[in-house]
Design a protein around this motif. Structure first.
Motif, mmCIF file in Angstrom:
data_model
loop_
_atom_site.group_PDB
_atom_site.id
_atom_site.type_symbol
_atom_site.label_atom_id
_atom_site.label_comp_id
_atom_site.label_asym_id
_atom_site.label_seq_id
_atom_site.Cartn_x
_atom_site.Cartn_y
_atom_site.Cartn_z
ATOM 1 N N ALA A 75 86.355 -2.250 -8.782
ATOM 2 C CA ALA A 75 85.626 -2.807 -7.643
ATOM 3 C C ALA A 75 85.262 -4.258 -7.900
ATOM 4 O O ALA A 75 85.336 -5.105 -6.997
ATOM 5 N N ALA A 76 84.873 -4.556 -9.145
ATOM 6 C CA ALA A 76 84.544 -5.935 -9.470
ATOM 7 C C ALA A 76 85.784 -6.817 -9.352
ATOM 8 O O ALA A 76 85.720 -7.951 -8.872
ATOM 9 N N GLU A 77 86.939 -6.271 -9.777
ATOM 10 C CA GLU A 77 88.177 -7.039 -9.723
ATOM 11 C C GLU A 77 88.592 -7.293 -8.281
ATOM 12 O O GLU A 77 89.099 -8.362 -7.948
ATOM 13 N N GLN A 78 88.357 -6.308 -7.409
ATOM 14 C CA GLN A 78 88.735 -6.504 -6.005
ATOM 15 C C GLN A 78 87.726 -7.344 -5.263
ATOM 16 O O GLN A 78 87.953 -7.692 -4.101
ATOM 17 N N GLY A 79 86.580 -7.643 -5.862
ATOM 18 C CA GLY A 79 85.569 -8.402 -5.159
ATOM 19 C C GLY A 79 84.744 -7.555 -4.213
ATOM 20 O O GLY A 79 84.190 -8.063 -3.238
ATOM 21 N N ASN A 80 84.644 -6.251 -4.485
ATOM 22 C CA ASN A 80 83.863 -5.379 -3.607
ATOM 23 C C ASN A 80 82.477 -5.105 -4.129
ATOM 24 O O ASN A 80 81.641 -4.559 -3.413
ATOM 25 N N LEU A 81 82.217 -5.460 -5.384
ATOM 26 C CA LEU A 81 80.935 -5.073 -5.970
ATOM 27 C C LEU A 81 79.808 -5.949 -5.460
ATOM 28 O O LEU A 81 78.760 -5.474 -5.032
ATOM 29 N N LYS A 82 80.030 -7.261 -5.450
ATOM 30 C CA LYS A 82 78.960 -8.160 -5.009
ATOM 31 C C LYS A 82 78.603 -7.968 -3.539
ATOM 32 O O LYS A 82 77.418 -7.930 -3.205
ATOM 33 N N PRO A 83 79.573 -7.835 -2.646
ATOM 34 C CA PRO A 83 79.169 -7.601 -1.248
ATOM 35 C C PRO A 83 78.333 -6.343 -1.073
ATOM 36 O O PRO A 83 77.532 -6.263 -0.143
ATOM 37 N N THR A 84 78.506 -5.369 -1.957
ATOM 38 C CA THR A 84 77.703 -4.153 -1.833
ATOM 39 C C THR A 84 76.277 -4.403 -2.308
ATOM 40 O O THR A 84 75.314 -3.906 -1.721
ATOM 41 N N ILE A 85 76.136 -5.164 -3.395
ATOM 42 C CA ILE A 85 74.790 -5.464 -3.876
ATOM 43 C C ILE A 85 74.047 -6.320 -2.869
ATOM 44 O O ILE A 85 72.835 -6.216 -2.697
ATOM 45 N N LEU A 86 74.796 -7.173 -2.161
ATOM 46 C CA LEU A 86 74.167 -8.093 -1.234
ATOM 47 C C LEU A 86 74.198 -7.576 0.200
ATOM 48 O O LEU A 86 74.004 -8.332 1.141
#
Lengths: 198, 164
Positions: A60-71
């Motif tokens: 998820a971090a590699e796809q760039g999905n982790l930060k949008p979820t936290i934010l």
């Protein structure tokens, strides 16, 4: 010694009793699951689920999905968007790509998960914001973590993508404070996924 | 005149009390030893590798070393993955053998099956079906499974290593 006694000595009785009890214990040990079994989990299964959680966080971090979820935070209400109970999601992952991956990987296979976001407050103490709350983890739970750095100019996300409100905007209430006002870093959070078999 | 001393020998038994105690003690020891020794008889002579450890290590190896890009664990290189399942060994990939047991570090006495699946079944990427090794037997016991999650081709997939 009279001839009509079936039990000659107490010792014989003791040995017979020991044999009986050990055969009962052996028969009971052979059963794998009883009605009082707490969980069908084992250490091997826990390790596998922990490794899957770690891989999921990494991908998820590699796809760039982790930060949008936290934010995925509603700055005006002070909660995650469309959260179910007390600011956390209780029926599955958040409605983001990471939440969908969590649901597919864990919830649909009968594995419950909690997602916690640990951040630092201004006094340097660690505080926790619950993102997903499926309840109290069982004694067979295992966790995987990943560190994410939030920057001053990271935008908040909502259902239609990135908004133009950044987390350092003073008019919104974000769960983590700016612990380093002089630099571009906003906060360093640890995303923790706790998984256990239902 | 002294009273007749009654010694240890009372009655017609040739076995004294101490004889009986020793005999009973030896008997109890023998019974206890046999009860403790019986489970050991049923163990096999040769101790084989622990399947759970082997499967776990193989899973780690596949997702973090063998098929991954050299920088990130749990991110798979699509070209190398396809080449591995086809059976070629291109340069630039981190494996140099096409034998599955060798590549996963599993001994020759264990059978291993490696698949990459998503929620619908085994994935096919670029025309290559991502499955290697013989099919595991139908029996539900005795097959140890290790699973990992990794990013391949823009989507999260699950890697299953089955050892029996």
């Amino acid at each position: 010694m009279s001839v009509d006694r079936g039990q000659a000595y107490t010792l014989e009785a003791l040995t017979a009793a020991v044999l009986l009890v050990t055969s009962i214990i052996f028969a009971l040990q052979v059963t794998a699951v009883t009605p009082l079994t707490a969980s069908t989990s084992s250490e091997h299964i826990e390790n596998q689920q922990g490794a899957v959680a770690e891989g999921l966080l990494a991908s998820a971090a590699e796809q760039g999905n982790l930060k949008p979820t936290i934010l995925f935070w509603d700055g005006t209400v002070g909660e995650f968007h469309r959260s179910t109970y007390l600011g956390a999601y209780t029926e599955g992952g958040p409605p983001t790509a990471f939440g969908t991956a969590l649901n597919e990987t864990f919830r649909d296979r009968g594995i419950a998960f909690d997602v916690n976001v640990h951040y630092l407050n201004r006094q340097g103490q660690r505080r926790t914001e619950e993102l997903v709350n499926f309840g109290e983890p069982s004694t067979h739970a295992i966790a995987a973590t990943r560190v994410v750095t939030l920057y001053d100019n990271d935008p908040l996300y909502d259902g239609s993508g990135a908004t133009n409100v950044t987390i350092q905007n003073r008019s919104i209430s974000f769960y983590a404070p700016d612990i380093s006002p002089g630099s571009r870093v906003f906060n360093v959070v640890i995303v923790e996924v706790v998984v256990w078999r239902m | 005149m002294s009273a007749p001393r009654r010694g240890v020998l009372e009655g017609p038994r040739a076995q004294t009390t101490i004889d009986f105690a020793i005999g009973a003690g030896v008997f109890l020891l023998a019974v206890g030893f046999v009860l403790g020794f019986i489970p050991g008889i049923l163990d096999p002579f040769v101790q084989s590798q622990n399947h759970a450890t082997v499967a776990d290590r193989a899973g780690d190896r596949v997702s973090t070393e063998l098929l991954s890009t050299s920088v990130d664990p749990y991110v798979l290189n699509a070209t190398c993955t396809e080449a591995f399942f086809v059976g070629s060994t291109p340069s630039g990939c981190q494996f140099d053998t096409t034998d599955l047991n060798d590549a996963l570090g599993v001994g020759t006495r264990l059978n291993v099956n490696l698949t990459i699946e998503n929620s619908t079944g085994i994935v096919t990427v670029g025309g290559v079906r991502l499955a290697a090794g013989e099919a595991p037997p139908d029996r539900s016991s005795g097959v140890t499974i290790a699973q990992r999650a990794a990013l391949l081709d823009g989507e999260t997939r699950r890697i299953f290593v089955r050892v029996w």
